[in-house]
Design a protein around this motif. Structure first.
Motif, PDB file in Angstrom:
ATOM      1  N   ARG A  22      11.053  15.338  -2.168  1.00 41.37           N
ATOM      2  CA  ARG A  22      11.085  15.883  -3.529  1.00 41.37           C
ATOM      3  C   ARG A  22      11.986  15.072  -4.453  1.00 41.37           C
ATOM      4  NH1 ARG A  22      11.448  21.917  -1.422  1.00 41.37           N
ATOM      5  NH2 ARG A  22       9.226  22.277  -1.126  1.00 41.37           N
ATOM      6  N   GLN A  23      12.948  14.356  -3.896  1.00 41.72           N
ATOM      7  CA  GLN A  23      13.889  13.585  -4.705  1.00 41.72           C
ATOM      8  C   GLN A  23      13.330  12.225  -5.125  1.00 41.72           C
ATOM      9  OE1 GLN A  23      17.394  13.427  -2.293  1.00 41.72           O
ATOM     10  NE2 GLN A  23      17.921  15.568  -2.660  1.00 41.72           N
ATOM     11  N   PHE A  24      12.236  11.780  -4.525  1.00 40.58           N
ATOM     12  CA  PHE A  24      11.647  10.486  -4.862  1.00 40.58           C
ATOM     13  C   PHE A  24      10.924  10.547  -6.200  1.00 40.58           C
ATOM     14  CE2 PHE A  24      11.154   9.544  -0.091  1.00 40.58           C
ATOM     15  CZ  PHE A  24      12.344   8.840  -0.052  1.00 40.58           C
ATOM     16  N   SER A  25      10.883   9.405  -6.879  1.00 41.56           N
ATOM     17  CA  SER A  25      10.065   9.300  -8.084  1.00 41.56           C
ATOM     18  C   SER A  25       8.610   9.108  -7.665  1.00 41.56           C
ATOM     19  CB  SER A  25      10.529   8.118  -8.946  1.00 41.56           C
ATOM     20  OG  SER A  25      10.222   6.901  -8.285  1.00 41.56           O
ATOM     21  N   ASP A  26       7.704   9.169  -8.630  1.00 44.00           N
ATOM     22  CA  ASP A  26       6.283   9.001  -8.326  1.00 44.00           C
ATOM     23  C   ASP A  26       5.997   7.629  -7.716  1.00 44.00           C
ATOM     24  OD1 ASP A  26       5.788  11.530  -9.302  1.00 44.00           O
ATOM     25  OD2 ASP A  26       5.186  10.830 -11.288  1.00 44.00           O
ATOM     26  N   ILE A  27       6.637   6.608  -8.241  1.00 47.95           N
ATOM     27  CA  ILE A  27       6.420   5.244  -7.737  1.00 47.95           C
ATOM     28  C   ILE A  27       6.965   5.111  -6.317  1.00 47.95           C
ATOM     29  CG2 ILE A  27       7.022   2.819  -8.096  1.00 47.95           C
ATOM     30  CD1 ILE A  27       7.069   3.480 -11.123  1.00 47.95           C
ATOM     31  N   GLU A  28       8.135   5.694  -6.069  1.00 53.08           N
ATOM     32  CA  GLU A  28       8.710   5.645  -4.726  1.00 53.08           C
ATOM     33  C   GLU A  28       7.824   6.372  -3.716  1.00 53.08           C
ATOM     34  OE1 GLU A  28      13.515   5.400  -5.451  1.00 53.08           O
ATOM     35  OE2 GLU A  28      12.517   7.340  -5.654  1.00 53.08           O
ATOM     36  N   LEU A  29       7.235   7.493  -4.125  1.00 50.86           N
ATOM     37  CA  LEU A  29       6.333   8.222  -3.237  1.00 50.86           C
ATOM     38  C   LEU A  29       5.143   7.349  -2.843  1.00 50.86           C
ATOM     39  CD1 LEU A  29       6.158  11.815  -4.748  1.00 50.86           C
ATOM     40  CD2 LEU A  29       7.151  11.140  -2.570  1.00 50.86           C
ATOM     41  N   LEU A  30       4.570   6.674  -3.812  1.00 53.69           N
ATOM     42  CA  LEU A  30       3.428   5.812  -3.553  1.00 53.69           C
ATOM     43  C   LEU A  30       3.803   4.668  -2.615  1.00 53.69           C
ATOM     44  CD1 LEU A  30       0.468   5.293  -4.188  1.00 53.69           C
ATOM     45  CD2 LEU A  30       1.213   3.925  -6.140  1.00 53.69           C
ATOM     46  N   GLU A  31       4.959   4.052  -2.848  1.00 55.74           N
ATOM     47  CA  GLU A  31       5.420   2.952  -1.998  1.00 55.74           C
ATOM     48  C   GLU A  31       5.660   3.420  -0.567  1.00 55.74           C
ATOM     49  OE1 GLU A  31       8.905   1.470  -3.925  1.00 55.74           O
ATOM     50  OE2 GLU A  31       7.769   0.436  -5.496  1.00 55.74           O
ATOM     51  N   GLN A  32       6.314   4.554  -0.422  1.00 61.23           N
ATOM     52  CA  GLN A  32       6.608   5.075   0.909  1.00 61.23           C
ATOM     53  C   GLN A  32       5.323   5.433   1.652  1.00 61.23           C
ATOM     54  OE1 GLN A  32       9.467   4.981   2.436  1.00 61.23           O
ATOM     55  NE2 GLN A  32      10.570   4.267   0.645  1.00 61.23           N
ATOM     56  N   GLU A  33       4.358   6.006   0.923  1.00 57.87           N
ATOM     57  CA  GLU A  33       3.084   6.352   1.552  1.00 57.87           C
ATOM     58  C   GLU A  33       2.381   5.103   2.067  1.00 57.87           C
ATOM     59  OE1 GLU A  33      -1.262   8.259   0.493  1.00 57.87           O
ATOM     60  OE2 GLU A  33       0.275   8.210  -1.056  1.00 57.87           O
ATOM     61  N   GLN A  34       2.396   4.043   1.285  1.00 56.76           N
ATOM     62  CA  GLN A  34       1.755   2.798   1.691  1.00 56.76           C
ATOM     63  C   GLN A  34       2.441   2.195   2.915  1.00 56.76           C
ATOM     64  OE1 GLN A  34       1.861   0.523  -1.916  1.00 56.76           O
ATOM     65  NE2 GLN A  34       0.016   1.481  -2.743  1.00 56.76           N
ATOM     66  N   LYS A  35       3.768   2.197   2.917  1.00 58.47           N
ATOM     67  CA  LYS A  35       4.520   1.648   4.051  1.00 58.47           C
ATOM     68  C   LYS A  35       4.242   2.439   5.331  1.00 58.47           C
ATOM     69  CE  LYS A  35       8.388  -0.181   1.373  1.00 58.47           C
ATOM     70  NZ  LYS A  35       9.827  -0.034   1.084  1.00 58.47           N
ATOM     71  N   LEU A  36       4.256   3.761   5.195  1.00 59.75           N
ATOM     72  CA  LEU A  36       4.018   4.604   6.368  1.00 59.75           C
ATOM     73  C   LEU A  36       2.587   4.477   6.873  1.00 59.75           C
ATOM     74  CD1 LEU A  36       6.063   7.739   5.347  1.00 59.75           C
ATOM     75  CD2 LEU A  36       6.475   6.308   7.337  1.00 59.75           C
ATOM     76  N   SER A  37       1.625   4.340   5.969  1.00 58.93           N
ATOM     77  CA  SER A  37       0.234   4.173   6.376  1.00 58.93           C
ATOM     78  C   SER A  37       0.059   2.877   7.156  1.00 58.93           C
ATOM     79  CB  SER A  37      -0.687   4.165   5.163  1.00 58.93           C
ATOM     80  OG  SER A  37      -0.663   5.414   4.533  1.00 58.93           O
ATOM     81  N   LEU A  38       0.726   1.813   6.705  1.00 57.22           N
ATOM     82  CA  LEU A  38       0.675   0.537   7.414  1.00 57.22           C
ATOM     83  C   LEU A  38       1.307   0.663   8.801  1.00 57.22           C
ATOM     84  CD1 LEU A  38       0.016  -2.485   7.391  1.00 57.22           C
ATOM     85  CD2 LEU A  38       2.261  -2.856   6.366  1.00 57.22           C
ATOM     86  N   GLU A  39       2.445   1.330   8.869  1.00 56.49           N
ATOM     87  CA  GLU A  39       3.116   1.523  10.150  1.00 56.49           C
ATOM     88  C   GLU A  39       2.256   2.350  11.101  1.00 56.49           C
ATOM     89  OE1 GLU A  39       7.271   3.279  12.014  1.00 56.49           O
ATOM     90  OE2 GLU A  39       7.081   3.056   9.840  1.00 56.49           O
ATOM     91  N   LEU A  40       1.595   3.377  10.576  1.00 51.83           N
ATOM     92  CA  LEU A  40       0.717   4.205  11.397  1.00 51.83           C
ATOM     93  C   LEU A  40      -0.437   3.375  11.951  1.00 51.83           C
ATOM     94  CD1 LEU A  40      -0.072   6.995  12.479  1.00 51.83           C
ATOM     95  CD2 LEU A  40      -1.253   7.397  10.302  1.00 51.83           C
ATOM     96  N   MET A  41      -0.991   2.519  11.118  1.00 48.11           N
ATOM     97  CA  MET A  41      -2.088   1.669  11.549  1.00 48.11           C
ATOM     98  C   MET A  41      -1.628   0.726  12.678  1.00 48.11           C
ATOM     99  SD  MET A  41      -4.688  -0.514   9.090  1.00 48.11           S
ATOM    100  CE  MET A  41      -3.662  -0.093   7.713  1.00 48.11           C
ATOM    101  N   GLN A  42      -0.434   0.192  12.550  1.00 47.02           N
ATOM    102  CA  GLN A  42       0.111  -0.700  13.575  1.00 47.02           C
ATOM    103  C   GLN A  42       0.351   0.043  14.888  1.00 47.02           C
ATOM    104  OE1 GLN A  42       3.568  -2.178  11.558  1.00 47.02           O
ATOM    105  NE2 GLN A  42       2.447  -3.865  10.575  1.00 47.02           N
ATOM    106  N   GLU A  43       0.908   1.240  14.793  1.00 44.10           N
ATOM    107  CA  GLU A  43       1.157   2.029  16.002  1.00 44.10           C
ATOM    108  C   GLU A  43      -0.143   2.403  16.700  1.00 44.10           C
ATOM    109  OE1 GLU A  43       4.018   2.985  17.574  1.00 44.10           O
ATOM    110  OE2 GLU A  43       5.184   1.811  16.164  1.00 44.10           O
ATOM    111  N   ARG A  44      -1.145   2.793  15.928  1.00 40.01           N
ATOM    112  CA  ARG A  44      -2.442   3.136  16.510  1.00 40.01           C
ATOM    113  C   ARG A  44      -3.110   1.901  17.114  1.00 40.01           C
ATOM    114  NH1 ARG A  44      -4.845   7.422  12.089  1.00 40.01           N
ATOM    115  NH2 ARG A  44      -3.864   9.257  12.991  1.00 40.01           N
ATOM    116  N   GLY A  45      -2.872   0.750  16.504  1.00 37.37           N
ATOM    117  CA  GLY A  45      -3.413  -0.490  17.043  1.00 37.37           C
ATOM    118  C   GLY A  45      -2.821  -0.819  18.401  1.00 37.37           C
ATOM    119  N   LYS A  46      -1.536  -0.581  18.563  1.00 39.48           N
ATOM    120  CA  LYS A  46      -0.880  -0.810  19.852  1.00 39.48           C
ATOM    121  C   LYS A  46      -1.490   0.073  20.931  1.00 39.48           C
ATOM    122  CE  LYS A  46       3.691  -1.897  18.013  1.00 39.48           C
ATOM    123  NZ  LYS A  46       5.080  -1.405  17.911  1.00 39.48           N
TER     124      LYS A  46
END
Length: 68
Positions: free
Chosen positions: A10-34
């Motif tokens: 809730r403390q993140f700005s809109d831009i920070e939320l978008l950035e964090q979502e993108q980073k986490l989605s990439l990390e999830l894809m990498q973990e699932r790939g492993k």
């Protein structure tokens, strides 16, 4: 990447939320790939926590869209 709780999201700005979502989605894809390649992850619960954090972020984004 850190796992964020609801009060932190809730403390993140809109831009920070978008950035964090993108980073986490990439990390999830990498973990699932492993796992898909037959490897073992270092932390088996990590995929679940990443998914839940992405859901928290998306919930906050939707709430902000509705209230705007």
């Amino acid at each position: 990447m850190a796992i964020f709780r609801t009060h932190e999201v809730r403390q993140f700005s809109d831009i920070e939320l978008l950035e964090q979502e993108q980073k986490l989605s990439l990390e999830l894809m990498q973990e699932r790939g492993k796992v898909g390649a037959g490897g073992a992850t270092e932390d088996p619960g990590r995929i679940r926590e990443i998914r839940r954090t992405i859901a928290r972020i998306k919930t906050e984004q939707n709430a902000r869209r509705r209230s705007a």
